[in-house]
Write a protein that holds these residues in place. Structure first.
Motif, PDB file in Angstrom:
ATOM      1  N   ALA A 223      -0.775  15.689   7.996  1.00  0.00           N
ATOM      2  CA  ALA A 223      -0.591  16.297   9.155  1.00  0.00           C
ATOM      3  C   ALA A 223       0.564  17.197   9.087  1.00  0.00           C
ATOM      4  CB  ALA A 223      -0.261  15.216  10.216  1.00  0.00           C
ATOM      5  N   PRO A 224       0.811  18.341  10.004  1.00  0.00           N
ATOM      6  CA  PRO A 224       1.812  19.125   9.986  1.00  0.00           C
ATOM      7  C   PRO A 224       3.229  18.665  10.031  1.00  0.00           C
ATOM      8  CG  PRO A 224       0.017  19.928  11.362  1.00  0.00           C
ATOM      9  CD  PRO A 224      -0.251  18.575  10.980  1.00  0.00           C
ATOM     10  N   ASP A 225       3.420  17.749  10.925  1.00  0.00           N
ATOM     11  CA  ASP A 225       4.821  17.026  10.995  1.00  0.00           C
ATOM     12  C   ASP A 225       5.250  16.129   9.818  1.00  0.00           C
ATOM     13  OD1 ASP A 225       3.105  15.288  11.885  1.00  0.00           O
ATOM     14  OD2 ASP A 225       4.514  14.412  13.334  1.00  0.00           O
ATOM     15  N   ILE A 226       4.508  15.877   8.811  1.00  0.00           N
ATOM     16  CA  ILE A 226       4.778  14.809   7.719  1.00  0.00           C
ATOM     17  C   ILE A 226       5.622  15.267   6.758  1.00  0.00           C
ATOM     18  CG2 ILE A 226       3.596  13.339   6.065  1.00  0.00           C
ATOM     19  CD1 ILE A 226       3.393  12.582   9.020  1.00  0.00           C
ATOM     20  N   LEU A 227       5.495  16.463   6.138  1.00  0.00           N
ATOM     21  CA  LEU A 227       6.196  17.184   4.956  1.00  0.00           C
ATOM     22  C   LEU A 227       7.686  17.037   5.216  1.00  0.00           C
ATOM     23  CD1 LEU A 227       4.149  19.699   3.104  1.00  0.00           C
ATOM     24  CD2 LEU A 227       4.345  17.212   2.867  1.00  0.00           C
ATOM     25  N   PRO A 228       8.009  17.484   6.665  1.00  0.00           N
ATOM     26  CA  PRO A 228       9.557  17.307   6.875  1.00  0.00           C
ATOM     27  C   PRO A 228       9.940  15.917   6.892  1.00  0.00           C
ATOM     28  CG  PRO A 228       8.367  19.099   8.278  1.00  0.00           C
ATOM     29  CD  PRO A 228       7.639  18.440   7.527  1.00  0.00           C
ATOM     30  N   LYS A 229       9.323  15.157   7.497  1.00  0.00           N
ATOM     31  CA  LYS A 229       9.673  13.761   7.358  1.00  0.00           C
ATOM     32  C   LYS A 229       9.645  13.188   6.149  1.00  0.00           C
ATOM     33  CE  LYS A 229       7.922  12.828  11.970  1.00  0.00           C
ATOM     34  NZ  LYS A 229       6.598  11.908  12.551  1.00  0.00           N
ATOM     35  N   ALA A 230       8.714  13.586   5.099  1.00  0.00           N
ATOM     36  CA  ALA A 230       8.903  13.137   3.828  1.00  0.00           C
ATOM     37  C   ALA A 230      10.227  13.638   3.055  1.00  0.00           C
ATOM     38  CB  ALA A 230       7.613  13.533   2.945  1.00  0.00           C
ATOM     39  N   PHE A 231      10.189  14.885   3.010  1.00  0.00           N
ATOM     40  CA  PHE A 231      11.728  15.532   2.559  1.00  0.00           C
ATOM     41  C   PHE A 231      12.821  14.806   3.042  1.00  0.00           C
ATOM     42  CE2 PHE A 231       9.370  19.555   1.494  1.00  0.00           C
ATOM     43  CZ  PHE A 231       9.769  19.527   0.228  1.00  0.00           C
ATOM     44  N   ASP A 232      12.895  14.369   4.211  1.00  0.00           N
ATOM     45  CA  ASP A 232      14.080  13.941   4.924  1.00  0.00           C
ATOM     46  C   ASP A 232      14.200  12.197   4.714  1.00  0.00           C
ATOM     47  OD1 ASP A 232      15.258  16.207   5.802  1.00  0.00           O
ATOM     48  OD2 ASP A 232      14.109  15.922   7.667  1.00  0.00           O
ATOM     49  N   SER A 233      12.967  11.683   4.180  1.00  0.00           N
ATOM     50  CA  SER A 233      13.001  10.198   3.952  1.00  0.00           C
ATOM     51  C   SER A 233      13.983   9.709   3.196  1.00  0.00           C
ATOM     52  CB  SER A 233      11.490   9.628   3.660  1.00  0.00           C
ATOM     53  OG  SER A 233      11.381  10.068   2.382  1.00  0.00           O
ATOM     54  N   LYS A 234      14.604   8.479   3.285  1.00  0.00           N
ATOM     55  CA  LYS A 234      15.539   8.024   2.308  1.00  0.00           C
ATOM     56  C   LYS A 234      14.671   7.688   0.941  1.00  0.00           C
ATOM     57  CE  LYS A 234      18.778   4.664   2.992  1.00  0.00           C
ATOM     58  NZ  LYS A 234      19.577   3.639   3.460  1.00  0.00           N
ATOM     59  N   ASP A 235      13.554   6.960   0.939  1.00  0.00           N
ATOM     60  CA  ASP A 235      12.830   6.751  -0.256  1.00  0.00           C
ATOM     61  C   ASP A 235      12.474   8.013  -1.159  1.00  0.00           C
ATOM     62  OD1 ASP A 235      12.330   4.130   0.122  1.00  0.00           O
ATOM     63  OD2 ASP A 235      10.627   4.314   1.368  1.00  0.00           O
ATOM     64  N   PHE A 236      12.224   9.180  -0.117  1.00  0.00           N
ATOM     65  CA  PHE A 236      11.891  10.479  -1.363  1.00  0.00           C
ATOM     66  C   PHE A 236      13.347  10.826  -1.988  1.00  0.00           C
ATOM     67  CE2 PHE A 236      12.301  14.981  -1.482  1.00  0.00           C
ATOM     68  CZ  PHE A 236      11.670  15.161  -2.332  1.00  0.00           C
TER      69      PHE A 236
ATOM     70  N   LYS B 111       3.370   8.629   1.031  1.00  0.00           N
ATOM     71  CA  LYS B 111       2.410   9.376  -0.091  1.00  0.00           C
ATOM     72  C   LYS B 111       2.800  10.871  -0.072  1.00  0.00           C
ATOM     73  CE  LYS B 111      -2.391  10.010  -1.020  1.00  0.00           C
ATOM     74  NZ  LYS B 111      -3.702   9.909  -0.613  1.00  0.00           N
ATOM     75  N   ALA B 112       3.176  11.279   0.971  1.00  0.00           N
ATOM     76  CA  ALA B 112       3.648  12.865   0.944  1.00  0.00           C
ATOM     77  C   ALA B 112       4.846  12.993   0.029  1.00  0.00           C
ATOM     78  CB  ALA B 112       3.876  13.234   2.284  1.00  0.00           C
ATOM     79  N   GLY B 113       5.678  12.054   0.200  1.00  0.00           N
ATOM     80  CA  GLY B 113       6.884  11.864  -0.629  1.00  0.00           C
ATOM     81  C   GLY B 113       6.469  11.824  -2.083  1.00  0.00           C
TER      82      GLY B 113
END
Length: 171
Positions: free
Chosen positions: A95-108, A14-16
């Motif tokens: 949550a604070p650690d979600i955006l970096p994970k979203a930017f790095d996700s394959k789906d995004f 969802k963040a992505g």
């Protein structure tokens, strides 16, 4: 008993999607409101357009205002989008650690690539007349539902190799 729970989403997908929407909007602003002043590109969003954005995308108006009147470079656009996404989403909605994970996700990364592919493939059409941002969102969404587009996206997700070739069937 007052439970003032301020729960933040942990949903990376969802963040992505929210980051992608912000990036699409930034691209839309540059697509329609870029002007050349003595060899330097600037964003120039007229007051009427800002009013329409306020009406249709009030959550994105601050991004248009941040960009308006500013010169455009790749680095500045990237920094503006990241700062806007962080200020609106990081710790606010997610949550604070979600955006970096979203930017790095394959789906995004695949979604962003697919948007860029759509944008390049439809540039001539998009340039024929002004399209409101909601039209861009709708057109991209409908294009993304096409079977051949879904198959190509699936290949990218499963294969992990983002082919820079643009298959004719996706345009």
């Amino acid at each position: 008993m007052n439970h003032n729970l301020n729960l933040k989403s942990m949903n990376v997908g969802k963040a992505g999607k929210e980051i992608l929407r912000i990036m699409m909007f930034e691209q839309w602003v540059r697509f329609y409101f870029l002007v050349d002043r003595e060899g330097t590109l600037y964003v120039d969003v007229p007051a009427e357009a800002l009013e329409r954005i306020q009406e249709k995308q009030p959550d994105l108006l601050p991004l248009a205002e941040m960009m308006n009147g500013d010169d455009v470079t790749y680095e500045k656009c990237q920094a503006t989008v990241c700062a806007f996404a962080s200020s609106r989403l990081d710790g606010q909605k997610f949550a604070p650690d979600i955006l970096p994970k979203a930017f790095d996700s394959k789906d995004f990364k695949v979604d962003l690539y697919m948007f860029q592919l759509w944008n390049r493939g439809h540039e001539k059409y998009l340039d024929e007349r002004f399209h409101d941002f909601e039209e861009w969102e709708e057109m991209f969404s409908e294009w993304s539902k096409l079977e051949e587009v879904q198959q190509y996206r699936e290949k990218l997700v499963l294969g992990g190799q983002q082919n820079t070739a643009e298959p004719d069937t996706l345009q």
